[in-house]
Enzyme design. Structure first.
Site, short mmCIF file in Angstrom:
data_model
loop_
_atom_site.label_atom_id
_atom_site.label_comp_id
_atom_site.label_asym_id
_atom_site.label_seq_id
_atom_site.Cartn_x
_atom_site.Cartn_y
_atom_site.Cartn_z
N HIS A 245 8.83 7.23 0.96
CA HIS A 245 7.97 6.11 0.58
C HIS A 245 6.83 6.58 -0.32
CE1 HIS A 245 4.31 3.66 1.59
NE2 HIS A 245 5.11 2.69 1.19
N GLU B 143 8.13 7.11 -3.73
CA GLU B 143 8.31 5.81 -4.40
C GLU B 143 7.00 5.37 -5.06
OE1 GLU B 143 7.11 1.80 -3.32
OE2 GLU B 143 8.54 2.26 -1.72
N HIS B 144 5.89 5.46 -4.31
CA HIS B 144 4.59 5.11 -4.90
C HIS B 144 4.30 5.96 -6.14
CE1 HIS B 144 1.94 2.70 -1.96
NE2 HIS B 144 3.18 2.57 -1.53
N GLU C 251 -2.31 1.15 3.73
CA GLU C 251 -1.04 0.43 3.95
C GLU C 251 -0.62 0.60 5.42
OE1 GLU C 251 2.13 1.59 1.32
OE2 GLU C 251 3.46 0.00 2.03
#
Lengths: 430, 430
Positions: free
Chosen positions: A67, A70-71, A142
């Protein structure tokens, strides 16, 4: 380029596997204004332990790294890729799941340029110590946002109760502590191993000429060089068949308790087709008994054990599978008890031919509704493709289901030691 | 320019019919929108009414029977919701039914679905001028739970509290789920009495879209939608009452949470149909509507304070809302960064190029929304709400005509009304 025509659905897919291994799928939708592209890699939060490209030893990377990566792919040395899409009138996004990382755009103009941007930004990583540090603050927020969401906590808590060892039990975003350990070098290791074109699919749906589009993608890929990629070696811990914790309860400041009932599904040794059938049958059976038209739903609703938030889902993959039912409840203990009893009863119940036909019709309607969405088609097609399933064959597959198959499925579905109950309750007075 | 949508609008007995033939979808969508003014004493009734109507009809007298009837029609979906739009309250009933053309079965699905739709709206289960007691009581409980559990979703809760403070003396502050004290007193007969007002006096617009024959669609809807007692309705403009802000407010409230919710409310004094509505769209795009906007780039990317920081506007009330999730101890910093972005907009700190890009993003968003049946209907319904007929083509032309100066003028026109911060009990601002 191969052309796959699906008569009943009135759809055509153009497909080709390129020299570098990238699998390309094109779906033309001449009536739509929008074009949607998704570039996905077979790499998600569960792929934590693997042999890096060109190495002999396996490594285990920090939780939440897929993840995080991905950012970070959106940030380049001199710019943010969101701006590139913005300049071309497109909106871009990305997501990481247990098994996939996907990058997508949608646009109504500049389609060629946007496809080019999608391919190029994903295939041109730039990670620096400074930008890795900067992202930690954003992702920490997040994670904290999810920490405050009781629905997310109850969903993930259920998965953690179901699995002992398997990394599906690790939160996709990781924890504030685990992401703090991530370094630029870790990101490159993961990137080089999992972002090879042979591990990826490109799906574009919309209003374009398929020949030209395929040529564009090929030209783009042929101009780039990639190392030889042997198949990726991933390793996952042994996972027992039973659940890790049959019952767990956490306290959160909620006004209404939540109660989830999780089923650990057996997927070992199943072919793609088996997985599809199991997924169809479990969703049809759950829908028959537990949707608003179902007798179990009616009983639970009338006894005030559930409300509109009650829902169920099944997620089957190569590595793991689970079904989760539940929602808000004023009496979570009673709900857990009743739902477990109901699940155990399923085997003895007889589904009539008439009911089974209705179940099929409902499923077909649901499928056609979903097929209105290019996003659904592109996401689901790529997801199914990795499992060896053709999304466009789902309709005939539903039509071919028989009551005997449903009964066979029910015979082996529910086992007490593969059920877990997870509750979120308001703080209890001491 | 190509005609984007073909809408045929017809005055019928007691409603307006909008037919939108389109080959984009494999299903047919029918939406009935009932509009009334916002009145506090109606809020609870209007929240409960669609829930009760959707549960049972005279010919399908239990929720399960009604759901089964829908399922028999290839899993036809019926849903409803109530929303505030400026000074209006709108209850929407939406039905989505598979298009017969994709099935190996020739049941007249659309007609059967419309018959059910008709019965839900016009023949609800009732006796002696009251709704069914059992259904009524159960739905009352569900609504009560919905009202109390708003607090469990911190983002919605913070948004509600912002509006509570900001629009304190305006109808827009009325709660869309209603009020516990009104709910407690409400009887099945009271609600039935209100139902008569609703069904006869609300302004009704019916939309149908999908691959349908226009004449056939008109014939079928004529057959199942007639309101003998309702007067015909002209497009009536109801302008929202907007006043200059005397002094902006700052409100801090505490709750049990990990992440603070910082929400800011501005007055735009601009609504759909106003000349500068298009400049507002561009302003919002540059300010906080996209990942390329000032809020995202500064609050998130530059300072790593948040995972999300965005703005959106309410088209009929003239509000612009900013929202962000931040750590409780960075409140002052995040607030000043957000306010600095407003100043930057007022000072024209953006380029012609960015304005042009934002226009294309807004147009792209509009076109994408119109690719979905429900999205298209929502956009067209703006016309009914505002009393302004604006064709889709015209919307796009007007967006493209916006100048940099108009965006600066809009930035100067918007006024900060309320800063709202929902923070943790222990970790707040020191």
């Amino acid at each position: 380029m191969k052309e796959l025509v699906y008569e009943q659905l009135k759809e055509t897919i153009y497909t080709e596997t390129l020299d570098n291994g990238l699998k390309v799928f094109l779906l033309t939708k001449p009536d739509m204004v929008k074009t949607f592209g998704i570039f996905a890699t077979d790499y998600g939060s569960i792929d934590q332990t693997f042999t890096p490209l060109g190495k002999d030893e396996t490594v285990t990377v920090p939780e939440g790294i897929a993840h995080f990566l991905e950012h970070k792919l959106f940030e380049k040395e001199d710019r943010d890729v969101f701006q590139d899409f913005t300049k071309q009138g497109a909106s871009a996004n990305a997501f990481t799941s247990f098994t996939k990382t996907a990058y997508l755009f949608s646009a109504t103009s500049n389609i060629e340029k946007n496809v080019e941007t999608l391919l190029n930004f994903v295939q041109d990583p730039y990670f620096s110590d400074q930008s890795v540090e900067k992202e930690k603050g954003i992702i920490a927020q997040e994670i904290k946002m999810y920490d405050d969401q009781p629905d997310w906590r109850s969903f993930f808590g259920t998965i953690q109760s179901l699995f002992h060892e398997h990394p599906v039990r690790v939160d996709i975003a990781g924890t504030v502590e685990s992401i703090d350990e991530i370094t630029k070098e870790d990101l490159y290791t993961c990137y080089e191993t999992f972002y090879h074109p042979s591990n990826m699919t490109l799906f574009i749906a919309g209003n374009f000429d398929p020949e030209e589009m395929m040529k564009q993608v090929k030209d783009n890929q042929n101009a780039k060089e990639f190392a030889e990629a042997p198949s990726i070696h991933r390793s996952y811990p042994e996972e027992p068949e039973n659940v890790a914790k049959a019952f767990e309860k956490i306290e959160m400041p909620v006004t209404t308790s939540k109660c989830m009932i999780g089923l650990k599904e057996k997927v070992a040794g199943l072919s793609g087709r088996d997985i599809l059938r199991a997924e169809l049958l479990s969703s049809m059976i759950l829908s028959h008994y537990f949707s608003k038209s179902g007798e179990f739903y009616e009983e639970l609703y009338e006894n005030d054990l559930i409300d509109d938030s009650f829902h169920y889902e099944t997620d089957l993959d190569r590595q793991f599978g689970f079904t989760i039912l539940g929602g808000d409840s004023r009496n979570p203990d009673e709900l857990a008890k009743r739902v477990k009893e109901m699940l155990h009863q399923l085997k003895e119940r007889h589904i009539s031919q008439e009911d089974f036909e209705r179940m099929k019709k409902k499923k077909i309607g649901q499928f056609l509704r979903a097929m209105n969405s290019m996003e659904f088609i592109a996401n689901q097609f790529s997801h199914y493709h990795l499992l060896g399933i053709d999304l466009f064959e789902v309709l005939p597959e539903i039509e071919a289901l028989t009551i005997e198959k449903a009964n066979d499925f029910l015979e082996n579905w529910i086992h007490e030691d593969r059920i877990a109950v997870f509750q979120v309750v308001p703080p209890q007075a001491d | 320019m190509m005609k984007i949508t073909k809408e045929k609008m017809l005055e019928k007995q007691g409603y307006r019919l909008h037919i939108l033939p389109s080959k984009k979808y494999k299903t047919i969508n029918i939406v009935a929108k009932f509009k009334s003014e916002l009145k506090k004493e109606w809020m609870t009734k209007r929240a409960l009414l669609p829930m009760v109507l959707q549960k049972a009809t005279q010919d399908h007298p239990s929720p399960r029977q009604l759901q089964s009837a829908l399922e028999n029609l290839y899993g036809t979906i019926l849903s409803s919701d109530g929303t505030k739009k400026g000074e209006n309250h709108v209850i929407s009933f939406r039905m989505e039914v598979a298009n017969e053309a994709y099935l190996n079965d020739r049941t007249p699905l659309l007609e059967e679905a419309l018959r059910l739709f008709h019965n839900v709206l016009f023949n609800p289960k009732s006796e002696n001028y009251a709704f069914d007691e059992k259904i009524f009581n159960r739905e009352k409980q569900t609504l009560e739970q919905k009202i109390t559990s708003i607090k469990d979703d911190k983002m919605s809760y913070a948004n509600m509290r912002l509006i509570d403070h900001m629009c304190k003396d305006e109808p827009y502050a009325y709660h869309v789920h209603g009020y516990p004290e009104d709910l407690e007193k409400l009887t099945a007969a009271d609600l039935y009495e209100y139902y008569q007002t609703f069904i006869n006096h609300d302004l009704l617009d019916v939309y149908i879209t999908g691959d349908v024959d226009e004449d056939e669609a008109e014939r079928l809807i004529d057959k199942y939608f007639t309101r003998e007692n309702a007067s015909n309705q002209a497009l009536i403009e109801k302008k929202t009452n907007t006043q200059p802000v005397d002094e902006s407010k700052e409100i801090i409230e505490e709750d049990e949470l990990n992440q603070g919710k910082l929400h800011l409310g501005f007055r735009t004094h601009t609504t759909f149909g106003d000349e500068d509505y298009y400049a507002l769209q561009i302003f919002n795009g540059l300010f906080g509507g996209f990942p390329s906007s000032k809020l995202f780039m500064n609050v998130r990317e530059k300072h790593s304070l948040a995972y999300y920081a965005a703005s959106r506007f309410e088209s009929h009330k003239g509000l612009l809302l900013v929202f962000s999730g931040i750590a409780p101890d960075v409140y002052e910093q995040a607030k000043s960064i957000i306010l600095e972005q407003v100043e930057a907009m007022r000072n024209g700190e953006f380029t012609e190029e960015e304005v042009e890009q934002t226009k294309e993003l807004v147009v792209n968003q509009l076109l994408e929304t119109m690719d979905s049946a429900q999205g298209l209907i929502e956009i067209l319904y703006h016309q009914v709400l505002s009393g302004h007929m604006v064709e889709a083509e015209e919307l796009i032309e007007n967006i493209r005509r916006v100048t940099m100066q108009e965006v600066v003028d809009m930035a100067k026109k918007i006024e900060l009304d309320t800063i709202y911060f929902l923070t943790s009990k222990e970790g707040g601002e020191k």
